[in-house]
Design a protein around this motif. Sequence first.
Motif, PDB file in Angstrom:
ATOM      1  N   GLY A  90      32.951  -2.230 -14.781  1.00 27.36           N
ATOM      2  CA  GLY A  90      33.934  -2.198 -13.717  1.00 27.36           C
ATOM      3  C   GLY A  90      35.321  -1.955 -14.277  1.00 27.36           C
ATOM      4  N   TYR A  91      36.316  -2.311 -13.478  1.00 30.24           N
ATOM      5  CA  TYR A  91      37.707  -2.027 -13.814  1.00 30.24           C
ATOM      6  C   TYR A  91      38.574  -3.221 -13.456  1.00 30.24           C
ATOM      7  CZ  TYR A  91      35.837   2.677 -13.876  1.00 30.24           C
ATOM      8  OH  TYR A  91      35.071   3.774 -14.142  1.00 30.24           O
ATOM      9  N   ASP A  92      39.708  -3.337 -14.164  1.00 32.57           N
ATOM     10  CA  ASP A  92      40.698  -4.329 -13.758  1.00 32.57           C
ATOM     11  C   ASP A  92      41.055  -4.041 -12.303  1.00 32.57           C
ATOM     12  OD1 ASP A  92      41.319  -6.002 -16.044  1.00 32.57           O
ATOM     13  OD2 ASP A  92      42.185  -4.223 -16.983  1.00 32.57           O
ATOM     14  N   VAL A  93      41.246  -5.089 -11.511  1.00 26.72           N
ATOM     15  CA  VAL A  93      41.521  -4.863 -10.092  1.00 26.72           C
ATOM     16  C   VAL A  93      42.806  -4.070  -9.880  1.00 26.72           C
ATOM     17  CG1 VAL A  93      40.163  -6.790  -9.208  1.00 26.72           C
ATOM     18  CG2 VAL A  93      42.554  -7.158  -9.830  1.00 26.72           C
ATOM     19  N   GLU A  94      43.757  -4.187 -10.811  1.00 32.70           N
ATOM     20  CA  GLU A  94      44.994  -3.412 -10.683  1.00 32.70           C
ATOM     21  C   GLU A  94      44.715  -1.908 -10.738  1.00 32.70           C
ATOM     22  OE1 GLU A  94      44.569  -5.734 -13.085  1.00 32.70           O
ATOM     23  OE2 GLU A  94      46.104  -7.265 -12.803  1.00 32.70           O
TER      24      GLU A  94
END
Length: 184
Positions: free
Chosen positions: A109-113
Amino acid sequence: SEERRAIAVQAAKNRWAKVRNKGRLPEAESDGVLFIGDVALDVYRLNDERRVISKKAMAAALGLKSQGGNAFMRSMSRKGIRSVFDEKLIEKIENPIYFKPLKGDLADGYDVEDLIEVCDSLIEARNKGNLHASQEFLGRQAEIIVRSAAKVGIIALVDEAVGYVDKRKDEYRQLFDKFIRKEF
Protein backbone atom coordinates in the motif's frame (compact mmCIF):
# COMPACT_ATOMS: atom_id res chain seq x y z
CA SER A 1 -9.71 -17.28 -16.65
CA GLU A 2 -7.48 -20.03 -15.25
CA GLU A 3 -4.57 -18.73 -17.30
CA ARG A 4 -5.17 -15.17 -16.04
CA ARG A 5 -5.28 -16.47 -12.47
CA ALA A 6 -1.99 -18.34 -12.95
CA ILE A 7 -0.39 -15.19 -14.39
CA ALA A 8 -1.64 -13.15 -11.43
CA VAL A 9 -0.36 -15.70 -8.92
CA GLN A 10 3.07 -15.73 -10.59
CA ALA A 11 3.15 -11.91 -10.66
CA ALA A 12 2.38 -11.83 -6.93
CA LYS A 13 5.16 -14.34 -6.24
CA ASN A 14 7.59 -12.24 -8.27
CA ARG A 15 6.52 -9.08 -6.45
CA TRP A 16 7.01 -10.63 -3.03
CA ALA A 17 10.36 -12.05 -4.09
CA LYS A 18 11.53 -8.42 -4.28
CA VAL A 19 11.01 -8.10 -0.54
CA ARG A 20 14.49 -8.87 0.69
CA ASN A 21 14.00 -9.48 4.40
CA LYS A 22 10.42 -10.50 5.13
CA GLY A 23 11.25 -10.76 8.85
CA ARG A 24 11.94 -7.03 9.03
CA LEU A 25 8.79 -5.80 7.33
CA PRO A 26 6.64 -3.33 9.23
CA GLU A 27 3.57 -4.89 10.78
CA ALA A 28 0.06 -3.56 11.15
CA GLU A 29 -0.76 -2.69 14.76
CA SER A 30 -4.35 -2.02 13.83
CA ASP A 31 -6.55 -1.98 10.80
CA GLY A 32 -9.89 -0.57 9.84
CA VAL A 33 -12.20 0.49 7.09
CA LEU A 34 -12.45 4.09 5.94
CA PHE A 35 -15.53 4.90 3.90
CA ILE A 36 -15.50 7.38 1.05
CA GLY A 37 -19.18 7.54 0.35
CA ASP A 38 -20.22 3.91 -0.03
CA VAL A 39 -16.72 2.70 -0.93
CA ALA A 40 -14.92 0.76 1.83
CA LEU A 41 -11.15 1.28 1.97
CA ASP A 42 -8.74 -0.94 3.92
CA VAL A 43 -6.46 1.21 6.08
CA TYR A 44 -3.76 0.33 8.58
CA ARG A 45 -1.55 1.82 11.25
CA LEU A 46 1.86 0.18 11.17
CA ASN A 47 4.17 -0.46 14.11
CA ASP A 48 6.49 2.28 12.76
CA GLU A 49 3.55 4.75 13.14
CA ARG A 50 2.86 5.10 9.42
CA ARG A 51 -0.75 5.20 8.33
CA VAL A 52 -1.20 3.12 5.19
CA ILE A 53 -3.93 2.62 2.63
CA SER A 54 -3.82 -0.59 0.61
CA LYS A 55 -3.09 -0.39 -3.11
CA LYS A 56 -6.48 -1.93 -3.82
CA ALA A 57 -8.10 0.77 -1.66
CA MET A 58 -6.24 3.50 -3.59
CA ALA A 59 -7.87 2.18 -6.75
CA ALA A 60 -11.29 1.95 -5.12
CA ALA A 61 -11.04 5.49 -3.68
CA LEU A 62 -10.57 6.83 -7.19
CA GLY A 63 -13.42 4.76 -8.62
CA LEU A 64 -11.18 2.30 -10.47
CA LYS A 65 -12.20 -1.32 -10.81
CA SER A 66 -9.45 -3.53 -9.43
CA GLN A 67 -8.94 -6.90 -7.85
CA GLY A 68 -5.56 -6.07 -6.34
CA GLY A 69 -4.61 -2.55 -7.20
CA ASN A 70 -3.50 -3.35 -10.74
CA ALA A 71 -5.95 -0.83 -12.19
CA PHE A 72 -4.36 1.84 -9.99
CA MET A 73 -0.88 1.04 -11.29
CA ARG A 74 -2.08 0.96 -14.91
CA SER A 75 -3.97 4.24 -14.60
CA MET A 76 -1.12 6.04 -12.88
CA SER A 77 1.26 5.01 -15.65
CA ARG A 78 -0.91 6.54 -18.41
CA LYS A 79 0.93 9.30 -20.27
CA GLY A 80 -1.52 12.15 -19.56
CA ILE A 81 -1.78 11.40 -15.86
CA ARG A 82 1.89 10.67 -15.32
CA SER A 83 2.91 13.90 -17.07
CA VAL A 84 1.92 15.93 -13.98
CA PHE A 85 3.57 13.68 -11.38
CA ASP A 86 6.81 14.85 -9.87
CA GLU A 87 9.65 12.35 -9.55
CA LYS A 88 9.03 11.79 -5.83
CA LEU A 89 5.41 10.78 -6.42
CA ILE A 90 6.40 8.47 -9.28
CA GLU A 91 8.93 6.83 -6.97
CA LYS A 92 6.28 6.36 -4.25
CA ILE A 93 3.75 4.87 -6.68
CA GLU A 94 6.28 2.47 -8.19
CA ASN A 95 7.56 1.36 -4.77
CA PRO A 96 4.63 0.60 -2.50
CA ILE A 97 5.10 -0.15 1.18
CA TYR A 98 5.20 -3.88 1.85
CA PHE A 99 3.88 -4.86 5.27
CA LYS A 100 2.33 -7.64 7.30
CA PRO A 101 -1.39 -7.04 7.88
CA LEU A 102 -3.08 -8.37 11.03
CA LYS A 103 -4.39 -11.33 9.06
CA GLY A 104 -3.51 -12.86 5.74
CA ASP A 105 -0.39 -12.76 3.61
CA LEU A 106 1.87 -9.80 2.96
CA ALA A 107 0.18 -6.66 1.69
CA ASP A 108 1.24 -3.52 -0.13
CA GLY A 109 0.00 0.00 0.00
CA TYR A 110 0.90 3.65 0.35
CA ASP A 111 1.19 6.31 3.02
CA VAL A 112 -2.26 7.86 3.31
CA GLU A 113 -0.79 11.25 2.40
CA ASP A 114 0.03 9.77 -1.01
CA LEU A 115 -3.70 9.53 -1.73
CA ILE A 116 -3.95 13.31 -1.42
CA GLU A 117 -0.82 13.84 -3.56
CA VAL A 118 -2.25 11.58 -6.26
CA CYS A 119 -5.57 13.45 -6.06
CA ASP A 120 -3.80 16.82 -6.37
CA SER A 121 -1.98 15.55 -9.45
CA LEU A 122 -5.19 14.21 -11.00
CA ILE A 123 -6.87 17.58 -10.46
CA GLU A 124 -3.88 19.28 -12.10
CA ALA A 125 -4.01 16.84 -15.03
CA ARG A 126 -7.72 17.55 -15.48
CA ASN A 127 -7.18 21.32 -15.32
CA LYS A 128 -4.40 21.09 -17.94
CA GLY A 129 -6.57 18.94 -20.21
CA ASN A 130 -4.24 15.95 -19.85
CA LEU A 131 -6.97 13.46 -19.00
CA HIS A 132 -8.58 11.41 -21.73
CA ALA A 133 -12.39 11.69 -21.78
CA SER A 134 -12.59 8.21 -20.25
CA GLN A 135 -10.41 9.42 -17.34
CA GLU A 136 -12.37 12.58 -16.46
CA PHE A 137 -14.06 10.76 -13.59
CA LEU A 138 -10.64 10.51 -11.89
CA GLY A 139 -10.36 14.29 -11.71
CA ARG A 140 -13.88 14.63 -10.32
CA GLN A 141 -13.34 11.90 -7.72
CA ALA A 142 -9.99 13.42 -6.72
CA GLU A 143 -11.59 16.81 -6.14
CA ILE A 144 -14.32 15.29 -3.97
CA ILE A 145 -11.71 13.53 -1.82
CA VAL A 146 -9.44 16.57 -1.44
CA ARG A 147 -12.23 19.00 -0.56
CA SER A 148 -13.80 16.63 1.96
CA ALA A 149 -10.46 15.73 3.57
CA ALA A 150 -9.58 19.43 3.89
CA LYS A 151 -12.84 20.17 5.70
CA VAL A 152 -12.38 17.31 8.17
CA GLY A 153 -8.71 18.25 8.59
CA ILE A 154 -9.41 21.84 9.58
CA ILE A 155 -12.06 20.73 12.07
CA ALA A 156 -9.62 18.25 13.63
CA LEU A 157 -6.88 20.90 13.82
CA VAL A 158 -9.19 23.35 15.58
CA ASP A 159 -10.35 20.64 18.00
CA GLU A 160 -6.72 19.84 18.82
CA ALA A 161 -5.80 23.52 19.20
CA VAL A 162 -8.60 24.17 21.70
CA GLY A 163 -8.05 20.90 23.55
CA TYR A 164 -11.44 19.48 22.60
CA VAL A 165 -11.67 15.72 22.72
CA ASP A 166 -14.95 14.21 21.68
CA LYS A 167 -15.84 10.90 23.27
CA ARG A 168 -17.68 9.76 20.16
CA LYS A 169 -15.25 7.55 18.27
CA ASP A 170 -16.61 8.16 14.78
CA GLU A 171 -17.17 11.92 14.76
CA TYR A 172 -14.55 12.69 12.10
CA ARG A 173 -15.61 9.74 9.96
CA GLN A 174 -19.21 10.92 10.10
CA LEU A 175 -18.17 14.43 9.13
CA PHE A 176 -16.05 13.08 6.28
CA ASP A 177 -19.00 11.04 5.02
CA LYS A 178 -21.25 14.10 5.21
CA PHE A 179 -18.73 16.21 3.24
CA ILE A 180 -18.16 13.47 0.64
CA ARG A 181 -21.89 13.13 0.03
CA LYS A 182 -22.33 16.90 -0.22
CA GLU A 183 -19.41 17.24 -2.68
CA PHE A 184 -20.64 14.30 -4.74
